[in-house]
Design an enzyme around this catalytic site. Structure first.
Site, PDB file in Angstrom:
ATOM      1  N   HIS A 125     -30.558   8.160  81.065  1.00  0.00           N
ATOM      2  CA  HIS A 125     -29.153   7.874  81.366  1.00  0.00           C
ATOM      3  C   HIS A 125     -28.526   9.164  81.915  1.00  0.00           C
ATOM      4  O   HIS A 125     -27.693   9.798  81.269  1.00  0.00           O
ATOM      5  CB  HIS A 125     -28.438   7.387  80.105  1.00  0.00           C
ATOM      6  CG  HIS A 125     -27.149   6.666  80.359  1.00  0.00           C
ATOM      7  ND1 HIS A 125     -26.625   6.473  81.626  1.00  0.00           N
ATOM      8  CD2 HIS A 125     -26.246   6.106  79.509  1.00  0.00           C
ATOM      9  CE1 HIS A 125     -25.482   5.815  81.536  1.00  0.00           C
ATOM     10  NE2 HIS A 125     -25.229   5.575  80.264  1.00  0.00           N
ATOM     11  N   ASP A 216     -25.949   8.094  69.129  1.00  0.00           N
ATOM     12  CA  ASP A 216     -25.925   6.873  69.950  1.00  0.00           C
ATOM     13  C   ASP A 216     -26.400   5.737  69.051  1.00  0.00           C
ATOM     14  O   ASP A 216     -26.892   5.976  67.928  1.00  0.00           O
ATOM     15  CB  ASP A 216     -26.853   7.063  71.167  1.00  0.00           C
ATOM     16  CG  ASP A 216     -26.830   5.880  72.140  1.00  0.00           C
ATOM     17  OD1 ASP A 216     -25.914   5.040  72.057  1.00  0.00           O
ATOM     18  OD2 ASP A 216     -27.751   5.798  72.984  1.00  0.00           O
ATOM     19  N   CYS A 256     -21.878   8.268  73.480  1.00  0.00           N
ATOM     20  CA  CYS A 256     -21.730   7.649  74.803  1.00  0.00           C
ATOM     21  C   CYS A 256     -20.949   6.348  74.736  1.00  0.00           C
ATOM     22  O   CYS A 256     -20.377   5.925  75.731  1.00  0.00           O
ATOM     23  CB  CYS A 256     -23.097   7.440  75.426  1.00  0.00           C
ATOM     24  SG  CYS A 256     -24.164   6.320  74.477  1.00  0.00           S
TER      25      CYS A 256
HETATM   26  N1  NVA Z   1     -29.009   3.872  74.318  1.00  0.00           N
HETATM   27  C1  NVA Z   1     -28.024   2.878  74.677  1.00  0.00           C
HETATM   28  C2  NVA Z   1     -26.968   3.488  75.530  1.00  0.00           C
HETATM   29  C3  NVA Z   1     -25.846   2.575  75.928  1.00  0.00           C
HETATM   30  C4  NVA Z   1     -24.877   3.222  76.854  1.00  0.00           C
HETATM   31  C5  NVA Z   1     -28.696   1.711  75.376  1.00  0.00           C
HETATM   32  O1  NVA Z   1     -29.612   1.945  76.173  1.00  0.00           O
HETATM   33  O2  NVA Z   1     -28.326   0.574  75.117  1.00  0.00           O
HETATM   34  N1   CP Z   2     -21.916   4.836  77.876  1.00  0.00           N
HETATM   35  C1   CP Z   2     -22.203   3.768  78.654  1.00  0.00           C
HETATM   36  O1   CP Z   2     -23.075   3.820  79.532  1.00  0.00           O
HETATM   37  O2   CP Z   2     -21.434   2.681  78.408  1.00  0.00           O
HETATM   38  P1   CP Z   2     -21.643   1.217  79.039  1.00  0.00           P
HETATM   39  O3   CP Z   2     -22.976   0.722  78.563  1.00  0.00           O
HETATM   40  O4   CP Z   2     -20.485   0.426  78.543  1.00  0.00           O
HETATM   41  O5   CP Z   2     -21.646   1.343  80.529  1.00  0.00           O
END
Ligand code: NVA
Ligand code: CP
Length: 300
Positions: A125, A216, A256
């Site tokens: 990310h 997270d 995040c």
């Molecule tokens: N680790 C999480 C981040 C969401 C922004 C996911 O991948 O769902």
């Molecule tokens: N932090 C983040 O990426 O949030 P969303 O999944 O809402 O885009």
């Protein structure tokens, strides 16, 4: 012809380029590099912050965002990821996508004739890491040597933060339950980039003296079926007031989002005085505006 640059993982940038992106993010009057141009945004997974912050970053640079879900485009069902990329390259100055398998964003980039940005994959990310560094830089003035503690899952967000922190020469501690560590190769890559990286299963040790504490969700998008099993495995890894008390007195908390109060973070911490999560969410837009400027050729 100038080389087309992509951002699939944060260390597609050099340390100097990362600093340039953060400087461009701070530009209060950026050039309208996207005037009369489009940006294609593809989402295979849900999103709130990423979609809104990308759309607004595009608007702020004079462009027009076109957002599509994976289903309506039919990536690899209606047509191949490569043909999706070739098609979007005909209309847009840039393509950005949120996908499951990281390999899919690599295939999109390989077929695209315009820059491609990873808006989250199962492995990375990078846009979140840019926003997190921007938030830390705003608070502390600089990044080098700052002590960061990641507590929780060694997931996509953790990996990108390690690599971004490596590029910025940060002191990175990661505490996960056994079996949930980030891949050894990612920790090695972050060290090779210039970061100090320690991986432990002890959240108290990782948080001791930290200036930034980050967490997270315990179950990422796509891992919903593992949620209850993970809740058990992550017991003791909640970032709560007691854990924050081990950090430096001026420590800040980042997440995040979306957050699950009472799981990876207590309500008192995420809603408390040390939390910068709303500045962090806003910084997604500024960081991505800086990134778009950079990928489209602007320099600070
Ligand atoms: N680790 C999480 C981040 C969401 C922004 C996911 O991948 O769902
Ligand atoms: N932090 C983040 O990426 O949030 P969303 O999944 O809402 O885009």
């Amino acid at each position: 012809m100038t080389e087309v640059r992509h951002l699939l993982e944060v260390d597609d940038l050099s340390a100097a380029e990362l600093a340039a992106v953060l400087d461009l993010a701070d530009d209060p009057a950026p050039e309208a590099v996207l005037a009369g141009r489009g940006v294609g945004l593809l989402f295979e997974k849900p999103s709130n912050r990423t979609r809104n912050s990308m759309e607004m970053a595009v608007v702020q640079l004079g462009g027009h965002p076109v957002t599509m879900t994976g289903d309506e485009v039919g990536i690899d069902t209606r047509e191949t990821a490569e043909d999706v990329a070739r098609t979007l390259s005909c209309y847009h100055a840039l393509i950005a996508a949120r996908v499951f398998e990281h390999q899919k964003i690599e295939r999109i980039a390989a077929a695209s004739s315009v820059p491609v940005v990873n808006l989250l994959s199962d492995d990375a990310h990078p846009c979140q890491a840019l926003a997190d560094l921007l938030t830390i830089r705003q608070r502390f003035g600089d990044l080098k040597g700052r002590r960061v503690a990641w507590v929780g899952d060694g997931n996509n967000v953790c990996r990108s933060l390690l690599l971004a922190g490596g590029l910025a020469g940060m002191d990175l501690w990661v505490a996960t339950p056994p079996g949930f560590e980030p891949p050894r190769a990612v920790a090695e890559r972050a060290r090779a980039l210039g970061g100090a990286v320690e991986v432990t299963n002890d959240p108290q040790m990782a948080t001791q003296g930290a200036e930034v504490v980050v967490t997270d969700v315990w179950a990422s998008m796509g891992q919903e079926a593992e949620a209850s099993e993970r809740r058990r495995a992550f017991a003791g890894f909640t970032v709560d007031e007691e854990l924050m008390a081990r950090a430096a007195p001026d420590a800040v908390f980042l997440h995040c989002l979306p957050a699950h109060r009472g799981e990876e973070v207590s309500a008192g911490v995420v809603d408390g005085r040390q939390s910068l999560v709303w500045a962090e969410a806003e910084n997604r837009m500024h960081a991505q505006r800086g990134l778009l400027l950079f990928l489209l050729g602007a320099r600070p």
